[in-house]
Design a protein around this motif. Sequence first.
Motif, PDB file in Angstrom:
ATOM      1  N   THR A  98       0.841  -1.132  -0.115  1.00 37.15           N
ATOM      2  CA  THR A  98       0.008   0.104   0.033  1.00 37.15           C
ATOM      3  C   THR A  98       0.759   1.151   0.015  1.00 37.15           C
ATOM      4  N   ASP A  99       1.864   1.302   0.763  1.00 35.08           N
ATOM      5  CA  ASP A  99       2.664   2.275   0.758  1.00 35.08           C
ATOM      6  C   ASP A  99       3.932   2.294  -0.052  1.00 35.08           C
ATOM      7  N   LEU A 100       3.953   3.138  -0.886  1.00 38.06           N
ATOM      8  CA  LEU A 100       4.894   3.079  -1.956  1.00 38.06           C
ATOM      9  C   LEU A 100       5.973   4.304  -2.129  1.00 38.06           C
ATOM     10  N   ASN A 101       7.213   4.041  -1.869  1.00 35.26           N
ATOM     11  CA  ASN A 101       8.190   4.756  -2.039  1.00 35.26           C
ATOM     12  C   ASN A 101       9.591   3.912  -2.568  1.00 35.26           C
ATOM     13  N   PHE A 102      10.677   4.684  -2.571  1.00 33.98           N
ATOM     14  CA  PHE A 102      11.841   4.228  -3.327  1.00 33.98           C
ATOM     15  C   PHE A 102      12.417   3.000  -2.452  1.00 33.98           C
ATOM     16  N   GLU A 103      11.901   2.947  -1.162  1.00 31.73           N
ATOM     17  CA  GLU A 103      12.247   1.790  -0.246  1.00 31.73           C
ATOM     18  C   GLU A 103      11.301   0.586  -0.277  1.00 31.73           C
ATOM     19  N   SER A 104      10.333   0.773  -1.136  1.00 32.81           N
ATOM     20  CA  SER A 104       9.414  -0.298  -0.957  1.00 32.81           C
ATOM     21  C   SER A 104       9.859  -1.511  -1.236  1.00 32.81           C
ATOM     22  N   ALA A 105       9.172  -2.842  -0.701  1.00 34.27           N
ATOM     23  CA  ALA A 105       9.488  -4.120  -0.917  1.00 34.27           C
ATOM     24  C   ALA A 105       8.122  -5.039  -0.739  1.00 34.27           C
ATOM     25  N   VAL A 106       8.120  -6.128  -1.491  1.00 37.72           N
ATOM     26  CA  VAL A 106       7.109  -6.968  -1.699  1.00 37.72           C
ATOM     27  C   VAL A 106       7.186  -7.938  -0.133  1.00 37.72           C
ATOM     28  N   ASP A 107       6.077  -8.155   0.585  1.00 38.62           N
ATOM     29  CA  ASP A 107       5.877  -9.081   1.656  1.00 38.62           C
ATOM     30  C   ASP A 107       6.252 -10.458   0.971  1.00 38.62           C
ATOM     31  N   GLY A 108       6.780 -11.334   1.805  1.00 32.27           N
ATOM     32  CA  GLY A 108       7.343 -12.642   1.503  1.00 32.27           C
ATOM     33  C   GLY A 108       6.162 -13.546   1.237  1.00 32.27           C
ATOM     34  N   ASP A 109       4.961 -13.101   1.598  1.00 27.84           N
ATOM     35  CA  ASP A 109       3.857 -14.111   1.314  1.00 27.84           C
ATOM     36  C   ASP A 109       3.255 -14.094  -0.195  1.00 27.84           C
ATOM     37  N   THR A 110       3.886 -12.911  -0.906  1.00 29.74           N
ATOM     38  CA  THR A 110       3.267 -12.579  -2.138  1.00 29.74           C
ATOM     39  C   THR A 110       4.622 -13.101  -3.255  1.00 29.74           C
ATOM     40  N   GLU A 111       5.451 -13.900  -2.888  1.00 31.37           N
ATOM     41  CA  GLU A 111       6.492 -14.199  -3.679  1.00 31.37           C
ATOM     42  C   GLU A 111       5.954 -14.943  -4.644  1.00 31.37           C
ATOM     43  N   ARG A 112       6.583 -14.367  -5.884  1.00 33.49           N
ATOM     44  CA  ARG A 112       5.836 -15.503  -7.295  1.00 33.49           C
ATOM     45  C   ARG A 112       7.025 -16.541  -7.714  1.00 33.49           C
ATOM     46  N   PRO A 113       6.846 -17.674  -7.789  1.00 31.49           N
ATOM     47  CA  PRO A 113       7.702 -18.676  -7.998  1.00 31.49           C
ATOM     48  C   PRO A 113       8.471 -18.455  -9.338  1.00 31.49           C
ATOM     49  N   ASP A 114       9.652 -18.756  -9.539  1.00 33.79           N
ATOM     50  CA  ASP A 114      10.436 -18.564 -10.743  1.00 33.79           C
ATOM     51  C   ASP A 114       9.728 -19.050 -12.143  1.00 33.79           C
ATOM     52  N   GLU A 115       9.364 -20.464 -11.887  1.00 30.42           N
ATOM     53  CA  GLU A 115       8.429 -21.106 -12.732  1.00 30.42           C
ATOM     54  C   GLU A 115       7.350 -20.427 -13.168  1.00 30.42           C
ATOM     55  N   THR A 116       6.603 -19.768 -12.463  1.00 29.50           N
ATOM     56  CA  THR A 116       5.573 -19.118 -12.425  1.00 29.50           C
ATOM     57  C   THR A 116       5.866 -17.972 -13.455  1.00 29.50           C
ATOM     58  N   VAL A 117       6.783 -17.162 -12.984  1.00 34.06           N
ATOM     59  CA  VAL A 117       7.044 -15.748 -13.675  1.00 34.06           C
ATOM     60  C   VAL A 117       7.499 -16.272 -15.065  1.00 34.06           C
ATOM     61  N   LEU A 118       8.181 -17.275 -15.416  1.00 32.91           N
ATOM     62  CA  LEU A 118       8.630 -17.647 -16.731  1.00 32.91           C
ATOM     63  C   LEU A 118       7.697 -18.246 -17.556  1.00 32.91           C
ATOM     64  N   ASP A 119       6.523 -18.612 -17.018  1.00 30.62           N
ATOM     65  CA  ASP A 119       5.516 -19.563 -17.737  1.00 30.62           C
ATOM     66  C   ASP A 119       5.058 -18.693 -18.788  1.00 30.62           C
ATOM     67  N   ALA A 120       4.707 -17.465 -18.679  1.00 29.13           N
ATOM     68  CA  ALA A 120       3.844 -16.721 -19.490  1.00 29.13           C
ATOM     69  C   ALA A 120       3.582 -15.264 -19.186  1.00 29.13           C
ATOM     70  N   TYR A 121       3.509 -14.361 -20.249  1.00 27.21           N
ATOM     71  CA  TYR A 121       3.236 -13.002 -19.761  1.00 27.21           C
ATOM     72  C   TYR A 121       1.748 -13.108 -19.246  1.00 27.21           C
ATOM     73  N   VAL A 122       1.607 -12.299 -18.137  1.00 28.70           N
ATOM     74  CA  VAL A 122       0.283 -12.216 -17.536  1.00 28.70           C
ATOM     75  C   VAL A 122      -0.314 -10.878 -18.152  1.00 28.70           C
ATOM     76  N   PRO A 123      -1.697 -10.837 -18.601  1.00 26.07           N
ATOM     77  CA  PRO A 123      -2.278  -9.776 -19.129  1.00 26.07           C
ATOM     78  C   PRO A 123      -3.137  -9.035 -18.311  1.00 26.07           C
ATOM     79  N   PHE A 124      -3.074  -7.832 -18.427  1.00 26.61           N
ATOM     80  CA  PHE A 124      -3.986  -6.845 -17.654  1.00 26.61           C
ATOM     81  C   PHE A 124      -4.775  -5.821 -18.487  1.00 26.61           C
ATOM     82  N   ASP A 125      -5.967  -5.991 -18.626  1.00 27.28           N
ATOM     83  CA  ASP A 125      -6.835  -5.174 -19.412  1.00 27.28           C
ATOM     84  C   ASP A 125      -6.861  -3.807 -19.282  1.00 27.28           C
ATOM     85  N   LEU A 126      -6.185  -2.899 -20.051  1.00 26.44           N
ATOM     86  CA  LEU A 126      -6.167  -1.448 -20.208  1.00 26.44           C
ATOM     87  C   LEU A 126      -7.095  -0.733 -20.966  1.00 26.44           C
TER      88      LEU A 126
END
Length: 217
Positions: A98-126
């Motif tokens: 929620t709080d975004l700044n130049f020191e922001s980091a991701v919570d460990g519970d939301t880490e994405r596995p490398d296999e998932t990251v490389l599996d495919a582009y994730v689309p977001f409808d704009l």
Amino acid sequence: VPTSGTFDSTWMDPAFDDSGWSLSTPGIGYEFYTGSNTSYEPLINAEVPSGTTTAYTRFTFNLADLSQIGTLSLEMIYDDAFVAYLNGVQVASDNAPTDLNFESAVDGDTERPDETVLDAYVPFDLTAFSDLLAVGENVLAIHALNQANSSDMLMIPRLVSGRGQLAQPVVAGFFAEPTPGATNPEPLLGIVADTKFSVDRGFYDTPFTVEITTETA
């Protein structure tokens, strides 16, 4: 791709002066374990220091004709989170704190596995934000975010536009599989020809057998 220090809060706006930033192509991140099956190393074009949790990125592109813009989609490869801005307006995000700044980091519970990251582009409808686009230069700004003490980081965006057109002649049919958020394929299942009933409609006092036929096999 600045990764430390205090930055103007308008870094995502088109008018922001990014002349002092590093120039590279998409593929921002780092890889500590090189040579593994899930190594990001071949995809990294702009390397940031190991342990980076925040990276501000800006991508400029020019448009000459807005009439050709129909659908708009942001497709992302990301480890572990991001917030995207189109011409200064936030249009998409995932796993971001929620709080975004130049020191922001991701919570460990939301880490994405490398296999998932490389599996495919994730689309977001704009598509709903397509009116933000302008003739001339446009800016896609992305705040890439990573888990603290992570062994790797990666962010690759691509902005895809399309224009829906009615095919001629019109082909009526059904699709075997739904394609939400994607282009429809050719119809795979046709329309059944008109049906004929062996007994006409009306009121009857006793049970009877009716046969329904069609020319469709």
